[in-house]
Motif scaffolding. Structure first.
Motif, PDB file in Angstrom:
ATOM      1  N   THR A 100     -31.318 -11.092  35.052  1.00  0.00           N
ATOM      2  CA  THR A 100     -31.081 -12.457  34.566  1.00  0.00           C
ATOM      3  C   THR A 100     -31.093 -12.511  33.047  1.00  0.00           C
ATOM      4  O   THR A 100     -30.392 -13.331  32.452  1.00  0.00           O
ATOM      5  N   LEU A 101     -31.869 -11.640  32.407  1.00  0.00           N
ATOM      6  CA  LEU A 101     -31.989 -11.679  30.949  1.00  0.00           C
ATOM      7  C   LEU A 101     -30.718 -11.179  30.254  1.00  0.00           C
ATOM      8  O   LEU A 101     -30.284 -11.781  29.263  1.00  0.00           O
ATOM      9  N   ILE A 102     -30.118 -10.124  30.743  1.00  0.00           N
ATOM     10  CA  ILE A 102     -28.943  -9.549  30.073  1.00  0.00           C
ATOM     11  C   ILE A 102     -27.752 -10.506  30.069  1.00  0.00           C
ATOM     12  O   ILE A 102     -27.151 -10.731  29.014  1.00  0.00           O
ATOM     13  N   PRO A 103     -27.365 -11.128  31.194  1.00  0.00           N
ATOM     14  CA  PRO A 103     -26.256 -12.092  31.115  1.00  0.00           C
ATOM     15  C   PRO A 103     -26.585 -13.295  30.225  1.00  0.00           C
ATOM     16  O   PRO A 103     -25.711 -13.779  29.495  1.00  0.00           O
ATOM     17  N   LEU A 104     -27.837 -13.768  30.268  1.00  0.00           N
ATOM     18  CA  LEU A 104     -28.212 -14.876  29.386  1.00  0.00           C
ATOM     19  C   LEU A 104     -28.134 -14.458  27.921  1.00  0.00           C
ATOM     20  O   LEU A 104     -27.669 -15.238  27.073  1.00  0.00           O
ATOM     21  N   LEU A 105     -28.550 -13.247  27.610  1.00  0.00           N
ATOM     22  CA  LEU A 105     -28.478 -12.743  26.243  1.00  0.00           C
ATOM     23  C   LEU A 105     -27.030 -12.627  25.781  1.00  0.00           C
ATOM     24  O   LEU A 105     -26.711 -12.986  24.636  1.00  0.00           O
ATOM     25  N   ILE A 106     -26.155 -12.165  26.629  1.00  0.00           N
ATOM     26  CA  ILE A 106     -24.733 -12.063  26.277  1.00  0.00           C
ATOM     27  C   ILE A 106     -24.140 -13.443  26.031  1.00  0.00           C
ATOM     28  O   ILE A 106     -23.398 -13.648  25.050  1.00  0.00           O
ATOM     29  N   ILE A 107     -24.471 -14.409  26.871  1.00  0.00           N
ATOM     30  CA  ILE A 107     -23.965 -15.775  26.678  1.00  0.00           C
ATOM     31  C   ILE A 107     -24.482 -16.354  25.368  1.00  0.00           C
ATOM     32  O   ILE A 107     -23.716 -16.968  24.608  1.00  0.00           O
ATOM     33  N   VAL A 108     -25.749 -16.150  25.059  1.00  0.00           N
ATOM     34  CA  VAL A 108     -26.320 -16.664  23.808  1.00  0.00           C
ATOM     35  C   VAL A 108     -25.640 -16.011  22.603  1.00  0.00           C
ATOM     36  O   VAL A 108     -25.324 -16.686  21.610  1.00  0.00           O
ATOM     37  N   LEU A 109     -25.394 -14.706  22.665  1.00  0.00           N
ATOM     38  CA  LEU A 109     -24.730 -14.029  21.554  1.00  0.00           C
ATOM     39  C   LEU A 109     -23.297 -14.518  21.367  1.00  0.00           C
ATOM     40  O   LEU A 109     -22.834 -14.686  20.228  1.00  0.00           O
ATOM     41  N   ILE A 110     -22.592 -14.751  22.437  1.00  0.00           N
ATOM     42  CA  ILE A 110     -21.208 -15.267  22.329  1.00  0.00           C
ATOM     43  C   ILE A 110     -21.215 -16.661  21.732  1.00  0.00           C
ATOM     44  O   ILE A 110     -20.423 -16.960  20.817  1.00  0.00           O
ATOM     45  N   VAL A 111     -22.096 -17.530  22.212  1.00  0.00           N
ATOM     46  CA  VAL A 111     -22.157 -18.899  21.682  1.00  0.00           C
ATOM     47  C   VAL A 111     -22.576 -18.877  20.215  1.00  0.00           C
ATOM     48  O   VAL A 111     -22.002 -19.593  19.383  1.00  0.00           O
ATOM     49  N   THR A 112     -23.558 -18.052  19.874  1.00  0.00           N
ATOM     50  CA  THR A 112     -23.990 -17.952  18.478  1.00  0.00           C
ATOM     51  C   THR A 112     -22.860 -17.436  17.595  1.00  0.00           C
ATOM     52  O   THR A 112     -22.651 -17.926  16.480  1.00  0.00           O
ATOM     53  N   GLY A 113     -22.105 -16.465  18.055  1.00  0.00           N
ATOM     54  CA  GLY A 113     -20.960 -15.950  17.295  1.00  0.00           C
ATOM     55  C   GLY A 113     -19.887 -16.995  17.099  1.00  0.00           C
ATOM     56  O   GLY A 113     -19.309 -17.113  16.008  1.00  0.00           O
ATOM     57  N   ILE A 114     -19.610 -17.777  18.145  1.00  0.00           N
ATOM     58  CA  ILE A 114     -18.590 -18.823  18.026  1.00  0.00           C
ATOM     59  C   ILE A 114     -19.039 -19.893  17.037  1.00  0.00           C
ATOM     60  O   ILE A 114     -18.256 -20.327  16.183  1.00  0.00           O
ATOM     61  N   VAL A 115     -20.295 -20.295  17.126  1.00  0.00           N
ATOM     62  CA  VAL A 115     -20.802 -21.312  16.194  1.00  0.00           C
ATOM     63  C   VAL A 115     -20.803 -20.775  14.768  1.00  0.00           C
ATOM     64  O   VAL A 115     -20.431 -21.480  13.820  1.00  0.00           O
ATOM     65  N   HIS A 116     -21.177 -19.525  14.588  1.00  0.00           N
ATOM     66  CA  HIS A 116     -21.185 -18.941  13.255  1.00  0.00           C
ATOM     67  C   HIS A 116     -19.781 -18.841  12.681  1.00  0.00           C
ATOM     68  O   HIS A 116     -19.552 -19.125  11.500  1.00  0.00           O
ATOM     69  N   LEU A 117     -18.820 -18.409  13.489  1.00  0.00           N
ATOM     70  CA  LEU A 117     -17.439 -18.312  13.010  1.00  0.00           C
ATOM     71  C   LEU A 117     -16.859 -19.679  12.671  1.00  0.00           C
ATOM     72  O   LEU A 117     -16.075 -19.811  11.728  1.00  0.00           O
ATOM     73  N   ALA A 118     -17.240 -20.686  13.419  1.00  0.00           N
ATOM     74  CA  ALA A 118     -16.697 -22.019  13.165  1.00  0.00           C
ATOM     75  C   ALA A 118     -17.296 -22.635  11.909  1.00  0.00           C
ATOM     76  O   ALA A 118     -16.632 -23.424  11.227  1.00  0.00           O
ATOM     77  N   ASN A 119     -18.524 -22.279  11.531  1.00  0.00           N
ATOM     78  CA  ASN A 119     -19.202 -22.907  10.393  1.00  0.00           C
ATOM     79  C   ASN A 119     -19.216 -22.055   9.134  1.00  0.00           C
ATOM     80  O   ASN A 119     -19.640 -22.540   8.086  1.00  0.00           O
ATOM     81  N   ALA A 120     -18.774 -20.821   9.171  1.00  0.00           N
ATOM     82  CA  ALA A 120     -18.832 -19.949   8.005  1.00  0.00           C
ATOM     83  C   ALA A 120     -17.763 -20.341   6.995  1.00  0.00           C
ATOM     84  O   ALA A 120     -16.626 -20.660   7.350  1.00  0.00           O
ATOM     85  N   LYS A 121     -18.137 -20.330   5.695  1.00  0.00           N
ATOM     86  CA  LYS A 121     -17.173 -20.651   4.634  1.00  0.00           C
ATOM     87  C   LYS A 121     -16.267 -19.452   4.420  1.00  0.00           C
ATOM     88  O   LYS A 121     -16.695 -18.319   4.428  1.00  0.00           O
ATOM     89  N   GLY A 122     -15.003 -19.740   4.201  1.00  0.00           N
ATOM     90  CA  GLY A 122     -14.038 -18.688   3.971  1.00  0.00           C
ATOM     91  C   GLY A 122     -13.575 -18.016   5.243  1.00  0.00           C
ATOM     92  O   GLY A 122     -12.854 -17.037   5.184  1.00  0.00           O
ATOM     93  N   SER A 123     -14.003 -18.520   6.389  1.00  0.00           N
ATOM     94  CA  SER A 123     -13.561 -17.911   7.638  1.00  0.00           C
ATOM     95  C   SER A 123     -12.268 -18.563   8.086  1.00  0.00           C
ATOM     96  O   SER A 123     -11.878 -19.615   7.612  1.00  0.00           O
ATOM     97  N   TYR A 124     -11.634 -17.918   8.978  1.00  0.00           N
ATOM     98  CA  TYR A 124     -10.400 -18.450   9.532  1.00  0.00           C
ATOM     99  C   TYR A 124     -10.726 -19.369  10.697  1.00  0.00           C
ATOM    100  O   TYR A 124     -11.652 -19.129  11.450  1.00  0.00           O
ATOM    101  N   ASP A 125      -9.947 -20.387  10.830  1.00  0.00           N
ATOM    102  CA  ASP A 125     -10.144 -21.340  11.920  1.00  0.00           C
ATOM    103  C   ASP A 125      -9.387 -20.820  13.149  1.00  0.00           C
ATOM    104  O   ASP A 125      -8.215 -21.084  13.319  1.00  0.00           O
ATOM    105  N   PHE A 126     -10.101 -20.052  13.996  1.00  0.00           N
ATOM    106  CA  PHE A 126      -9.460 -19.492  15.180  1.00  0.00           C
ATOM    107  C   PHE A 126      -9.293 -20.518  16.290  1.00  0.00           C
ATOM    108  O   PHE A 126      -8.486 -20.328  17.181  1.00  0.00           O
ATOM    109  N   PHE A 127     -10.060 -21.596  16.242  1.00  0.00           N
ATOM    110  CA  PHE A 127     -10.081 -22.522  17.357  1.00  0.00           C
ATOM    111  C   PHE A 127      -9.357 -23.818  17.045  1.00  0.00           C
ATOM    112  O   PHE A 127      -9.359 -24.733  17.847  1.00  0.00           O
ATOM    113  N   GLY A 128      -8.730 -23.908  15.897  1.00  0.00           N
ATOM    114  CA  GLY A 128      -8.005 -25.123  15.525  1.00  0.00           C
ATOM    115  C   GLY A 128      -6.540 -25.042  15.918  1.00  0.00           C
ATOM    116  O   GLY A 128      -6.118 -24.212  16.730  1.00  0.00           O
TER     117      GLY A 128
END
Length: 141
Positions: A100-128
């Motif tokens: 149960t921990l490994i899939p939850l950890l993967i989901i948290v890392l994906i969500v954290t990466g998406i949030v970081h990419l969306a809020n980082a300055k100078g990043s590309y807007d992949f989701f717009g």
């Protein structure tokens, strides 16, 4: 020995319950107390942990100890069965935790990466609206 020539000895005791009362042994009662139930073997839980993710083969180890616990229970060695049952239970707990921990950890890392990419300055807007073009710019196309 031929049945036609065989004769019973004269001092035999018949087995049909017609023995005299004084020759019958008395009843013996032994109070054993309540018996403990046999230990669980956790076989189904071990099979599920073996088939699902099976991080570091913990589910397989649990399956081995579950089978050993079942074998010892069938042989009548309840002390060894209880020992193997405890090991199978703890390996199942560890395997279930990791499963149960490994899939939850993967989901948290994906969500954290998406949030970081969306809020980082100078990043590309992949989701717009221009996500595909920005993705192409990232790799020089």
């Amino acid at each position: 020995m031929d049945n036609a020539t065989y004769s019973c000895p004269s001092d035999y005791i018949p087995l049909n319950g017609n023995k005299p009362q004084e020759n019958r042994p008395g009843a013996t009662v032994v109070n054993m107390g309540p018996t403990a139930p046999p230990p669980k073997d956790y076989l189904i839980w071990s099979i599920c942990n073996t088939l699902y993710v099976n991080f570091c083969c913990l589910g397989f180890l649990a399956l081995i100890y579950s089978v050993k616990a079942r074998d010892q229970k069938v042989l009548g060695d309840l002390k060894a069965a209880h020992n193997y049952s405890d090991k199978a239970k703890w390996y199942n707990i560890l395997a279930s935790g990791w499963n149960t921990l490994i899939p939850l950890l993967i989901i948290v890392l994906i969500v954290t990466g998406i949030v970081h990419l969306a809020n980082a300055k100078g990043s590309y807007d992949f989701f717009g609206d221009d996500g595909y073009e920005n993705f192409g710019k990232l790799f020089g196309k």
